[in-house]
Design a protein around this motif. Structure first.
Motif, PDB file in Angstrom:
ATOM      1  N   ALA A   3       0.876  -1.179   0.000  1.00 55.52           N
ATOM      2  CA  ALA A   3       0.000   0.000   0.000  1.00 55.52           C
ATOM      3  C   ALA A   3       0.909   1.223   0.000  1.00 55.52           C
ATOM      4  N   ASP A  33      -6.739   2.059  -5.621  1.00 56.74           N
ATOM      5  CA  ASP A  33      -7.677   1.920  -4.500  1.00 56.74           C
ATOM      6  C   ASP A  33      -8.439   3.236  -4.349  1.00 56.74           C
ATOM      7  N   LYS A  77     -11.810   3.083  -3.914  1.00 56.81           N
ATOM      8  CA  LYS A  77     -13.044   2.681  -3.196  1.00 56.81           C
ATOM      9  C   LYS A  77     -14.263   3.384  -3.799  1.00 56.81           C
ATOM     10  N   GLU A  81     -15.877  -6.339   3.969  1.00 63.67           N
ATOM     11  CA  GLU A  81     -15.786  -5.755   5.321  1.00 63.67           C
ATOM     12  C   GLU A  81     -14.413  -5.129   5.487  1.00 63.67           C
ATOM     13  N   ILE A 103      -2.405  -6.304   8.277  1.00 64.76           N
ATOM     14  CA  ILE A 103      -1.183  -6.858   8.865  1.00 64.76           C
ATOM     15  C   ILE A 103      -0.244  -5.699   9.225  1.00 64.76           C
ATOM     16  N   ALA A 112       0.737  -2.492  10.929  1.00 67.43           N
ATOM     17  CA  ALA A 112       0.332  -1.296  11.675  1.00 67.43           C
ATOM     18  C   ALA A 112      -1.055  -1.418  12.324  1.00 67.43           C
ATOM     19  N   VAL A 118       0.261  -4.685   2.723  1.00 63.47           N
ATOM     20  CA  VAL A 118       1.041  -4.098   3.822  1.00 63.47           C
ATOM     21  C   VAL A 118       1.486  -2.698   3.397  1.00 63.47           C
ATOM     22  N   GLY A 119       1.222  -1.724   4.262  1.00 61.14           N
ATOM     23  CA  GLY A 119       1.609  -0.343   3.984  1.00 61.14           C
ATOM     24  C   GLY A 119       2.674   0.143   4.940  1.00 61.14           C
ATOM     25  N   TYR A 124       6.615   0.961   4.392  1.00 60.21           N
ATOM     26  CA  TYR A 124       7.128   2.276   3.962  1.00 60.21           C
ATOM     27  C   TYR A 124       7.484   3.209   5.122  1.00 60.21           C
TER      28      TYR A 124
HETATM   29  O1  O7E Z   1      -2.360  -0.207   7.652  1.00 57.47           O
HETATM   30  P1  O7E Z   1      -1.394  -0.158   6.523  1.00 57.47           P
HETATM   31  O2  O7E Z   1      -0.466   1.001   6.585  1.00 57.47           O
HETATM   32  O3  O7E Z   1      -0.689  -1.477   6.307  1.00 57.47           O
HETATM   33  O4  O7E Z   1      -2.236   0.111   5.179  1.00 57.47           O
HETATM   34  C1  O7E Z   1      -3.343  -0.633   4.830  1.00 57.47           C
HETATM   35  C2  O7E Z   1      -3.842  -0.172   3.490  1.00 57.47           C
HETATM   36  O5  O7E Z   1      -5.009  -0.910   3.166  1.00 57.47           O
HETATM   37  C3  O7E Z   1      -4.235   1.283   3.417  1.00 57.47           C
HETATM   38  O6  O7E Z   1      -3.981   1.727   2.093  1.00 57.47           O
HETATM   39  C4  O7E Z   1      -5.723   1.281   3.667  1.00 57.47           C
HETATM   40  O7  O7E Z   1      -6.364   2.354   3.033  1.00 57.47           O
HETATM   41  C5  O7E Z   1      -6.114  -0.031   3.012  1.00 57.47           C
HETATM   42  N1  O7E Z   1      -7.304  -0.693   3.560  1.00 57.47           N
HETATM   43  C6  O7E Z   1      -7.392  -0.984   4.892  1.00 57.47           C
HETATM   44  O8  O7E Z   1      -6.480  -0.718   5.669  1.00 57.47           O
HETATM   45  N2  O7E Z   1      -8.535  -1.560   5.365  1.00 57.47           N
HETATM   46  C7  O7E Z   1      -9.565  -1.918   4.576  1.00 57.47           C
HETATM   47  O9  O7E Z   1     -10.541  -2.469   5.055  1.00 57.47           O
HETATM   48  C8  O7E Z   1      -9.469  -1.676   3.204  1.00 57.47           C
HETATM   49  C9  O7E Z   1      -8.307  -1.117   2.712  1.00 57.47           C
HETATM   50  C10 O7E Z   1      -8.157  -1.075   1.312  1.00 57.47           C
HETATM   51  O10 O7E Z   1      -7.122  -0.968   0.747  1.00 57.47           O
HETATM   52  O11 O7E Z   1      -9.258  -1.274   0.606  1.00 57.47           O
HETATM   53  C11 O7E Z   1      -9.087  -1.646  -0.644  1.00 57.47           C
HETATM   54  C12 O7E Z   1      -8.169  -2.839  -0.754  1.00 57.47           C
END
Ligand code: O7E
Length: 223
Positions: free
Chosen positions: A7, A59, A61, A119, A175, A177, A197-198, A202
């Motif tokens: 991410a 992404d 949404k 969800e 996963i 954070a 994983v974001g 990063y």
């Molecule tokens: O918590 P991180 O930093 O690992 O980032 C998680 C990424 O997934 C971040 O871009 C956030 O916007 C996205 N995300 C969620 O964290 N939860 C969700 O339920 C959905 C998303 C998402 O990416 O939705 C589309 C896949």
């Protein structure tokens, strides 16, 4: 093998480009969302695609009426390999995006994925999303979308949603954070699925090492 989707939620174009240069060999796909596109412009999608040749998923949404969803999909799928949309707005809104994806597939001879959220992973998702998530998963199955989003923060819900969607690939954030446990999630996911994983990559002191570590853990788990 479960795949690793980064991410890339950094808000600086140069940082994003340096980051993918450093770590793209350890990841399978890159998710670009509003933080990067709103700070750097939509062209960043093409730039990252050209630079890495990885699967790039936008992404956004998307959650609008069919005709607006079509416009957003047209602009996005020009360069991205896939787009993430919401399903709670109704199946006609998702079908509008699928229609555009099909058109682009014919035009470009490349797969264009439409991925639907069921969800979400944050605590607030239990308030309104969780009560309708199973139904959304059923709709995703009927529409035969190319992927669904389900939470790594709630393994029991991930299991339930996976059971409903069957062979539709799961893309699972949470996963690192957000506290999701990698091993618990890897026991549920299969070879067509992804973890997202974001920040754990990063924002870590050494993103390259962190990405490498995740890639090795995925490999190790899959033998
Ligand atoms: O918590 P991180 O930093 O690992 O980032 C998680 C990424 O997934 C971040 O871009 C956030 O916007 C996205 N995300 C969620 O964290 N939860 C969700 O339920 C959905 C998303 C998402 O990416 O939705 C589309 C896949």
């Amino acid at each position: 093998m479960v795949k690793l989707m980064l991410a890339l939620d950094v808000m600086d174009k140069n940082k994003a480009l340096t980051m993918v240069d450093e770590i793209s060999k350890y990841i399978d796909a890159i998710k670009i969302g509003y933080p990067l596109v709103l700070s750097s412009g939509l062209d960043i999608v093409k730039e990252i695609k050209d630079k890495t040749n990885k699967e790039v998923i936008c992404d956004f949404k998307v959650a609008d009426i069919p005709s607006t969803n079509e416009k957003i999909a047209k602009l996005t799928l020009n360069y991205a390999d896939g787009i993430i949309c919401h399903g709670f707005v109704g199946r006609d809104s998702v079908e509008a995006i699928q229609k555009i994806a099909k058109q682009y597939e014919i035009k470009t001879h490349h797969k264009k994925k439409v991925i639907m959220v069921t969800e979400m992973s944050h605590p607030g998702a239990v308030e309104f999303m969780q009560p309708i998530a199973d139904k959304l998963a059923e709709v995703a199955k009927i529409l035969n979308v190319d992927g669904i989003v389900a939470p790594s923060t709630r393994p029991e819900r991930l299991t339930k949603i996976k059971k409903i969607v069957g062979n539709i690939p799961i893309i699972s954030p949470g996963i690192g954070a957000q506290g999701g446990e990698l091993n618990a999630v890897l026991d549920i996911l299969g070879e067509d699925d992804y973890i997202i994983v974001g920040r754990a990559i990063y924002k870590s002191e050494n993103p390259k090492e962190s990405a490498y570590k995740y890639s090795m853990l995925l490999k190790g788990h899959n033998g």
